[in-house]
Design a protein around this motif. Structure first.
Motif, short mmCIF file in Angstrom:
data_model
loop_
_atom_site.label_atom_id
_atom_site.label_comp_id
_atom_site.label_asym_id
_atom_site.label_seq_id
_atom_site.Cartn_x
_atom_site.Cartn_y
_atom_site.Cartn_z
N GLU A 70 0.14 11.25 5.99
CA GLU A 70 -0.84 12.29 5.71
C GLU A 70 -2.26 11.76 5.51
O GLU A 70 -3.23 12.50 5.69
CB GLU A 70 -0.42 13.09 4.48
N TRP A 71 -2.45 10.48 5.13
CA TRP A 71 -3.79 9.94 4.97
C TRP A 71 -4.21 9.07 6.16
O TRP A 71 -5.28 8.46 6.13
CB TRP A 71 -3.89 9.09 3.69
N ALA A 72 -3.40 8.99 7.16
CA ALA A 72 -3.69 8.13 8.32
C ALA A 72 -5.02 8.55 8.94
O ALA A 72 -5.38 9.72 8.98
CB ALA A 72 -2.58 8.23 9.34
N GLY A 73 -5.74 7.58 9.45
CA GLY A 73 -7.00 7.86 10.12
C GLY A 73 -8.21 7.85 9.21
O GLY A 73 -9.34 7.99 9.68
N GLU A 74 -8.00 7.70 7.90
CA GLU A 74 -9.12 7.72 6.96
C GLU A 74 -9.69 6.35 6.63
O GLU A 74 -10.70 6.24 5.94
CB GLU A 74 -8.68 8.39 5.64
N LEU A 75 -9.07 5.30 7.14
CA LEU A 75 -9.46 3.95 6.74
C LEU A 75 -10.39 3.28 7.75
O LEU A 75 -10.26 3.50 8.96
CB LEU A 75 -8.21 3.07 6.58
N PRO A 105 -1.90 6.48 -6.73
CA PRO A 105 -1.58 5.35 -5.87
C PRO A 105 -2.38 5.32 -4.55
O PRO A 105 -2.17 4.42 -3.75
CB PRO A 105 -0.10 5.56 -5.58
N ARG A 106 -3.24 6.30 -4.37
CA ARG A 106 -4.00 6.35 -3.12
C ARG A 106 -4.95 5.15 -3.01
O ARG A 106 -5.05 4.50 -1.97
CB ARG A 106 -4.77 7.66 -3.04
N HIS A 107 -5.67 4.91 -4.08
CA HIS A 107 -6.58 3.77 -4.16
C HIS A 107 -6.42 3.09 -5.52
O HIS A 107 -6.01 3.74 -6.49
CB HIS A 107 -8.05 4.19 -4.03
N VAL A 108 -6.78 1.82 -5.57
CA VAL A 108 -6.91 1.10 -6.84
C VAL A 108 -8.27 0.41 -6.83
O VAL A 108 -8.85 0.18 -5.77
CB VAL A 108 -5.79 0.05 -7.02
N PRO A 109 -8.81 0.09 -8.00
CA PRO A 109 -10.04 -0.71 -8.01
C PRO A 109 -9.79 -2.04 -7.29
O PRO A 109 -8.72 -2.63 -7.44
CB PRO A 109 -10.32 -0.94 -9.50
N ALA A 110 -10.74 -2.47 -6.51
CA ALA A 110 -10.61 -3.78 -5.88
C ALA A 110 -10.45 -4.85 -6.96
O ALA A 110 -11.09 -4.79 -8.01
CB ALA A 110 -11.83 -4.08 -5.03
N TYR A 123 0.86 -1.18 0.00
CA TYR A 123 0.00 0.00 0.00
C TYR A 123 0.90 1.23 0.00
O TYR A 123 2.08 1.15 0.37
CB TYR A 123 -0.95 0.00 1.20
N ASP A 124 0.37 2.38 -0.40
CA ASP A 124 1.16 3.58 -0.45
C ASP A 124 1.53 4.03 0.97
O ASP A 124 0.67 4.08 1.86
CB ASP A 124 0.41 4.70 -1.17
N GLU A 125 2.79 4.38 1.15
CA GLU A 125 3.29 4.71 2.48
C GLU A 125 2.61 5.92 3.10
O GLU A 125 2.63 6.09 4.32
CB GLU A 125 4.81 4.95 2.40
N ARG A 126 1.95 6.73 2.30
CA ARG A 126 1.27 7.91 2.86
C ARG A 126 0.05 7.56 3.69
O ARG A 126 -0.46 8.40 4.44
CB ARG A 126 0.91 8.88 1.73
#
Length: 490
Positions: A362-367, A405-410, A355-358
């Protein structure tokens, strides 16, 4: 969101259209009869036995009517005072209607109303890993078969390994815990009677410890430590595989498809002959040449070969050599949402599950918690734009979507395999990869994985989905896999 009136059973999988009364019921008793115009083998008898009624001249009727305008597994059910009508085009539709009735019934009572129903995927099934789940006995397998049929699955992927009752010239392979021929016959008969296709899985190259541990087969080994893999350049390997497969296929009365395994060939290219071939033509060609001989064996006998996709993904050059009849079963046990921060990137420079290291900054907490837990347990952070490598991105970038690289299609490789003309099946898991939830297997991850895969298979019009189950755990846990697979793929 399910919307079921109070007092009505929650039918699983959820019917597409259901309008049932909470106040009016019909009592199906000795004043009812079955009027069978289904043109389907033994369907009238099954309905008569289920309702404990006859096929005589009673005034009220359960009318079974063939309607050729309906789909292969579609059915309509109308319940009214004095008459219950079931319409379907083929036997599976009638069997699914009977499964729905079995869940709706309150003893002899049924709610008045209508149901129209059909599946969204043509093939829906569960893997029974008889080889590794030593706790499986005949009754537990029969229980799972009945549960699968009750929830409208239509396939079982069965890997027997050395628990198949092999006969000469391979009788030495059969384990002391192998099923007997009589037990196998009862299992096959039950599955066929309930409308379940048995797809046997006979490994054609790797995961063959159960066979290659025997000295009689020492000449077939790729190496002598793991003793798990055929040497793909040994022509006798395909001969032995064919003899084993022939016994398995004959025992189930033939079939349309055989799964040949082919996954996790970790010793590929180890022996001197294979190492020389890899240096000359690459691992993909070495692998494809062997698998193609297996595929040709099945194709000549009118059976479609199915292969796990991981080696195809890790060595994409294989796709250029692969037998035209080969169908792909794409497995991913980690993806739990769509779009997904997690990427299964076999063959990339970054690692297999990344997964992307961000997502750690910076994107932590969004999942969601399940996704975050899965990343922490199984995946490796990386700079996906640079670390995956040029070769990987040249092959797969167009399938990774505009949020990369933030998301990809499942499950992005469904379209990749389809674009290369392959029939594709999805394969989530209800018992795969070790993570736990309150000391139980990670049921939350498994359910989200099954749902995400089913949604993507439906979206891409894949050929179907088989939920895998690998670990030697209580067989009763597999009923959750059955219900989840049924609910999300129907």
């Amino acid at each position: 969101m399910r919307s079921v009136p109070m007092g009505i059973a929650e039918v699983m999988p959820t019917p597409k259209q259901m309008d049932l009364s909470t106040e009016q019921t019909v009592l199906v008793d000795h004043s009812w009869r079955v009027a069978d115009e289904s043109d389907a083998i033994d369907i009238g008898t099954k309905f008569a036995e289920a309702f404990c009624i006859g096929m005589n001249d009673a005034p009220n009727e359960v009318a079974l009517r063939r309607d050729s305008s309906l789909g292969a597994e579609e059915y309509r059910l109308e319940i009214a005072p004095g008459r219950i009508e079931v319409a379907a085009a083929h036997r599976p539709g009638f069997m699914h209607a009977l499964a729905t009735i079995s869940q709706l019934r309150n003893g002899p009572l049924l709610p008045v109303g209508t149901i129209s129903d059909r599946p969204r995927l043509p093939l829906r099934g569960l893997q029974l890993m008889v080889e590794k789940i030593y706790q499986f006995n005949e009754e537990q397998i029969l229980s799972l078969i009945r549960s699968a049929a009750r929830h409208k699955l239509n396939a079982l992927l069965i890997e027997f390994g050395d628990r198949f009752p092999f006969e000469a010239p391979h009788e030495a392979v059969a384990s002391p815990s192998a099923l007997t021929r009589q037990q196998l016959r009862r299992i096959v008969d039950e599955a066929r009677d309930l409308g379940l296709e048995i797809i046997p899985l006979v490994q054609c190259i790797g995961h063959l410890e159960w066979l290659l541990q025997h000295e009689e087969y020492a000449d077939l080994r790729e190496e002598n430590e793991a003793r798990a893999q055929f040497c793909p350049l040994n022509e006798r390997a395909v001969t032995v595989w064919g003899e084993l497969t022939e016994q398995v296929v004959e025992s189930i009365g033939g079939g349309e498809r055989v799964h040949v395994g082919g996954d996790e060939t970790r010793q590929l290219g180890v022996c001197p002959k294979c190492a020389a071939r890899v240096a000359e033509a690459g691992k993909g060609r070495l692998y494809a040449d062997h698998v193609n001989r297996v595929c040709e064996w099945l194709d000549q006998r009118g059976m479609a070969p199915i292969i796990w996709d991981d080696i195809l993904c890790a060595h994409p050059e294989t796709m250029g050599y692969l037998h035209e009849a080969a169908q792909v079963m794409y497995w991913d046990y980690w993806t739990t949402q769509n779009p997904s921060p997690l990427l299964v990137a076999r063959g990339s420079n970054a690692g297999a599950v990344v997964y992307d290291e961000r997502w750690n900054s910076e994107w932590a907490g969004e999942l969601p918690e399940i996704t975050r837990r899965t990343l922490d347990r199984f995946a490796r952070p990386a700079n996906l734009e640079s670390d995956l490598g040029e070769a990987y991105l040249d092959t797969y970038r167009e399938y990774l979507g505009d949020q990369f690289p933030r998301h990809v299609p499942a499950m992005p490789y469904i379209e990749y395999y389809q674009a290369r003309g392959r029939v594709v099946y999805g394969a989530p898991t209800c018992s795969g990869n070790h993570s736990f939830w309150h000391t139980l297997p990670d049921l939350q991850r498994h359910v989200e994985n099954i749902k995400t895969f089913a949604d993507r298979c439906i979206e891409t019009r894949a050929a179907g989905m088989i939920t895998s189950a690998w670990y030697n755990r209580s067989p009763e846990l597999l009923h959750l896999g059955i219900v989840a697979t049924a609910e999300f793929s129907w």
